[in-house]
Design an enzyme around this catalytic site. Structure first.
Site, PDB file in Angstrom:
ATOM      1  N   GLU A   1     -19.121   3.639 -31.945  1.00 46.18           N
ATOM      2  CA  GLU A   1     -20.131   4.406 -32.722  1.00 46.18           C
ATOM      3  C   GLU A   1     -19.651   4.992 -34.008  1.00 46.18           C
ATOM      4  O   GLU A   1     -20.460   4.743 -34.933  1.00 46.18           O
ATOM      5  CB  GLU A   1     -20.308   5.617 -31.806  1.00 46.18           C
ATOM      6  CG  GLU A   1     -21.272   5.085 -30.578  1.00 46.18           C
ATOM      7  CD  GLU A   1     -20.711   4.561 -29.656  1.00 46.18           C
ATOM      8  OE1 GLU A   1     -21.102   3.933 -28.591  1.00 46.18           O
ATOM      9  OE2 GLU A   1     -19.229   4.411 -29.355  1.00 46.18           O
TER      10      GLU A   1
ATOM     11  N   HIS B   1     -23.461  11.082 -19.217  1.00 44.95           N
ATOM     12  CA  HIS B   1     -24.773  10.437 -19.747  1.00 44.95           C
ATOM     13  C   HIS B   1     -26.060  11.378 -19.635  1.00 44.95           C
ATOM     14  O   HIS B   1     -27.078  10.737 -19.745  1.00 44.95           O
ATOM     15  CB  HIS B   1     -24.986   8.973 -18.831  1.00 44.95           C
ATOM     16  CG  HIS B   1     -24.172   7.834 -19.095  1.00 44.95           C
ATOM     17  ND1 HIS B   1     -22.497   8.002 -18.814  1.00 44.95           N
ATOM     18  CD2 HIS B   1     -24.342   6.612 -19.663  1.00 44.95           C
ATOM     19  CE1 HIS B   1     -22.164   7.010 -19.136  1.00 44.95           C
ATOM     20  NE2 HIS B   1     -23.110   6.120 -19.725  1.00 44.95           N
TER      21      HIS B   1
END
Length: 307
Positions: A43, A112
């Site tokens: 990322e 998550h």
């Protein structure tokens, strides 16, 4: 992407796989691998690449496969994406969109189930919006891509299955404008994203009990639409904020402060904020549900405020 050849997409599995939630399905076949770029699981690198591409004139849409993963790119988003227009003396604009699924899903576990609105809200130079319907998801996405400012678009993992008839003709939504969901007289309920649906469930119960709540989807998390919010507060004199963000330092805390600073004299009761508990989101479904605001809690809060 048809309209502007400078628009490109990058992220993990956004290409021929079509994205983890199929948001980019079919785009790689239509626009090719360079405009729909599959990246490594890194990322920090691909967010920095997108910001650099924006500096050269492209309009990248950067997908975080899950919003929680963008913590790995926090330095790029904070020190580069938000600040480069200023630190370059206006030589660069950063017309980048950072988007992806977040929020509490169905037993996705703590890592998550992140709500990163609170993390990003203090970064100078960045706009934040949260979509909640197919109509505003399309309108906000188009507006964000066409904006000259960096925009973070928060999508909710549980809202992708929603269906709605949307106009065939061109439209965009204002990035700085709240949406009046339900006009009312007794209390202002401010919410966004998935909590909009919990609030509307509660609103049906409240109407049956004789209450008339005004429901506003704030949509713009930074800056707040204080014009729409202020007009509602001046009418109802009571405010309940319902969010899925964490209680400490969340969007609700910032919104409470803004209302108290600007509209204190119009309030007949303290601003109340219902937020997620300050705990890692449990994996167990029953415990997960306990950490997030439920419609029954909203009904109880309105009854308390309207006494």
């Amino acid at each position: 992407m048809d309209r502007d050849p400078h628009v490109c997409v990058m992220g993990e599995d956004v290409g021929h796989y079509g994205g983890s939630y199929k948001v980019t399905k079919g785009l790689a076949d239509k626009f090719g691998d360079l405009r729909v770029l599959d990246t490594p699981i890194c990322e920090n690198a691909f967010t920095g690449m997108g910001i650099g591409a924006a500096m050269t004139g492209l309009r990248p849409v950067i997908e975080g496969m899950n919003m929680g993963f963008l913590l790995l790119a926090f330095n790029q988003i904070s020190n580069n994406c938000g600040m480069l227009h200023y630190t370059s003396g206006g030589q660069f604009t950063i017309p980048v969109v950072i988007r992806g699924p977040g929020g509490v899903g169905r037993q996705l576990g703590a890592e998550h189930s992140q709500r990163l609105e609170s993390y990003f809200q203090s970064i100078p130079g960045i706009q934040m919006v949260a979509c909640s319907t197919p109509y505003n998801a399309k309108g906000l996405m188009k507006a964000a891509i066409r904006s000259e400012n960096p925009v973070i678009l928060f999508e909710h993992v549980l809202l992708y299955n929603l269906k709605e008839k949307i106009p065939d003709e061109e439209y965009i939504c204002n990035l700085e404008e709240a949406e009046m969901v339900r006009p009312g007289e007794h209390i202002t309920i401010l919410t966004y994203s998935r909590m909009r649906y919990h609030v509307m469930q509660a609103a049906k119960i409240l109407v049956n009990k004789g209450y008339d709540p005004e429901v506003i989807d704030i949509r713009s998390l930074k800056p707040f639409d204080l014009y729409t919010i202020g007009n509602s507060v001046k009418k109802t004199h009571r405010v309940l904020i319902v969010e899925e963000c964490m209680r400490t330092g969340g969007i609700g805390a910032s919104l409470t402060a803004a209302i108290n600073e600007n509209f204190h004299d119009y309030l007949d009761a303290p601003v109340m904020c219902l937020s997620s508990q300050d705990v890692p989101t449990p994996y167990a479904g029953t415990l997960e549900e306990w950490t997030v605001v439920q419609p029954a809690q909203i009904v109880t809060a309105v009854e308390q405020l309207c006494q």
